[in-house]
Design a protein around this motif. Sequence first.
Motif, PDB file in Angstrom:
ATOM      1  N   THR A 134       0.623  -1.275  -0.125  1.00  0.00           N
ATOM      2  CA  THR A 134      -0.028   0.032  -0.129  1.00  0.00           C
ATOM      3  C   THR A 134       1.039   1.252   0.054  1.00  0.00           C
ATOM      4  OG1 THR A 134      -1.569  -1.079   1.172  1.00  0.00           O
ATOM      5  CG2 THR A 134      -1.914   1.178   1.238  1.00  0.00           C
ATOM      6  N   ALA A 135       0.601   2.155  -0.918  1.00  0.00           N
ATOM      7  CA  ALA A 135       1.403   3.264  -1.036  1.00  0.00           C
ATOM      8  C   ALA A 135       0.184   4.444  -0.647  1.00  0.00           C
ATOM      9  CB  ALA A 135       1.942   3.436  -2.381  1.00  0.00           C
ATOM     10  N   TYR A 136       0.746   5.553   0.081  1.00  0.00           N
ATOM     11  CA  TYR A 136      -0.021   6.552   0.781  1.00  0.00           C
ATOM     12  C   TYR A 136       0.547   7.945   0.343  1.00  0.00           C
ATOM     13  CZ  TYR A 136      -1.529   3.142   3.959  1.00  0.00           C
ATOM     14  OH  TYR A 136      -2.291   1.752   4.774  1.00  0.00           O
ATOM     15  N   ASP A 137      -0.278   8.854   0.280  1.00  0.00           N
ATOM     16  CA  ASP A 137       0.038  10.311   0.354  1.00  0.00           C
ATOM     17  C   ASP A 137       0.279  10.567   1.655  1.00  0.00           C
ATOM     18  OD1 ASP A 137      -0.125  10.473  -2.621  1.00  0.00           O
ATOM     19  OD2 ASP A 137      -2.176  11.250  -2.229  1.00  0.00           O
ATOM     20  N   SER A 138       0.471  11.904   2.096  1.00  0.00           N
ATOM     21  CA  SER A 138       0.821  12.489   3.489  1.00  0.00           C
ATOM     22  C   SER A 138      -0.454  12.025   4.361  1.00  0.00           C
ATOM     23  CB  SER A 138       1.090  13.694   3.532  1.00  0.00           C
ATOM     24  OG  SER A 138      -0.222  14.579   2.930  1.00  0.00           O
ATOM     25  N   GLU A 139      -0.077  11.765   5.759  1.00  0.00           N
ATOM     26  CA  GLU A 139      -1.008  11.458   6.553  1.00  0.00           C
ATOM     27  C   GLU A 139      -1.950  10.431   6.039  1.00  0.00           C
ATOM     28  OE1 GLU A 139      -2.950  14.995   7.410  1.00  0.00           O
ATOM     29  OE2 GLU A 139      -1.138  16.053   8.339  1.00  0.00           O
ATOM     30  N   PHE A 140      -1.314   9.161   5.690  1.00  0.00           N
ATOM     31  CA  PHE A 140      -2.305   8.012   5.248  1.00  0.00           C
ATOM     32  C   PHE A 140      -3.433   8.286   4.428  1.00  0.00           C
ATOM     33  CE2 PHE A 140       0.104   6.881   9.233  1.00  0.00           C
ATOM     34  CZ  PHE A 140       0.606   5.570   8.906  1.00  0.00           C
ATOM     35  N   GLY A 141      -3.036   9.343   3.339  1.00  0.00           N
ATOM     36  CA  GLY A 141      -4.219   9.493   2.693  1.00  0.00           C
ATOM     37  C   GLY A 141      -4.142   8.963   1.277  1.00  0.00           C
ATOM     38  N   ASN A 142      -5.343   8.584   0.610  1.00  0.00           N
ATOM     39  CA  ASN A 142      -5.280   8.260  -0.577  1.00  0.00           C
ATOM     40  C   ASN A 142      -4.662   6.887  -0.930  1.00  0.00           C
ATOM     41  OD1 ASN A 142      -6.226   8.398  -3.446  1.00  0.00           O
ATOM     42  ND2 ASN A 142      -4.404   9.256  -3.947  1.00  0.00           N
ATOM     43  N   GLY A 143      -5.029   5.762  -0.079  1.00  0.00           N
ATOM     44  CA  GLY A 143      -4.184   4.561   0.108  1.00  0.00           C
ATOM     45  C   GLY A 143      -4.354   4.097  -1.314  1.00  0.00           C
ATOM     46  N   LYS A 144      -3.476   3.290  -1.958  1.00  0.00           N
ATOM     47  CA  LYS A 144      -3.967   2.447  -3.304  1.00  0.00           C
ATOM     48  C   LYS A 144      -2.708   1.290  -3.184  1.00  0.00           C
ATOM     49  CE  LYS A 144      -6.656   5.609  -5.053  1.00  0.00           C
ATOM     50  NZ  LYS A 144      -7.862   5.363  -5.221  1.00  0.00           N
TER      51      LYS A 144
END
Length: 314
Positions: A134-144
């Motif tokens: 799982t890759a996230y944007d900052s603060e665990f957002g938009n997990g894909k």
Amino acid sequence: MKLKMKQIKYILLALVLVLFLNACNTKKQHSKGNDSPTIVNPYFGQKPPGLIPEIFAPGIVSVNGRGEGSISFSPDLDEVYFGVFQEDGNPSVHFSKLEGNKWTNPKKVNFTKDKKAGELHPYVSSNGKKLYFTAYDSEFGNGKIWYVNRFENSWSNAIQLDSPINGDEVFYPNQAKNGDLFYFNISKRKTYYAPNKNGEFPEVHEVEIEFGIHAFISPSQDFLVVNTRNREDAQRNDSEIYVCFKKKNGTWSKPINLGNEVNSNFRETSPSITPDGKYLFFSRYNEEGGLPNFYWVSTEVIHKLKTAYFKKEQ
């Protein structure tokens, strides 16, 4: 008579030579062992646990002062990837490999090369050719869900999985032995799976379980483990590990608590099953400061519950 005595003499000489060579070989092995201890157990040489969870590789993998969550071993059990997070930083994946008789010191990997703020939930595919995470944007957002392909001695550049899976915010990928991909849909708060279609995942289906997140499927898909807030005591808010069994008609049983011998008054999350099906790993938040370490326990605890469940259902 003389001929017979000669034969006996040759046999005795041969026997002495064999014993001498064996003694030399044993001495050589002991000498080598003093320089580089042989690890006969693939799990960092740790003593395998029984029905009571034990902390895994303390000071090596489970390190005080940081949190560890989600762990995956390669099918040959000679590589391990696991998530690490600090209270003041983004999550990252760490890696160790068995080289000869020793495991390398775990070190951070950076699959997306800083294209994403954080990486977590690594999972080595059932055939060892891919690693999902799982890759996230900052603060665990938009997990894909992303993946890398295995080269001979390295991994490819990271690729976001091209599948309806990533149509929502998702995390925690893992696979059954046949390649079916299971994951949790954060947007819908439900567990889903995508059947493996020649290495692609063109469709998704809900896994109809009553509750739970961080669902992890067993290699043969006969059970899955999840974690959720304790459901037996309304006064408690800690998370515990549950198991769902697949029935003959293809539906799932109600989640069953693994019991007080596995769960504790601390939070237990992020369960996973090793590729050989022998051990259950999970994170327990019992470190000072509220950070988790890895614990492992024999999956015999699950098989005992399975036997009792289906006996009751008869």
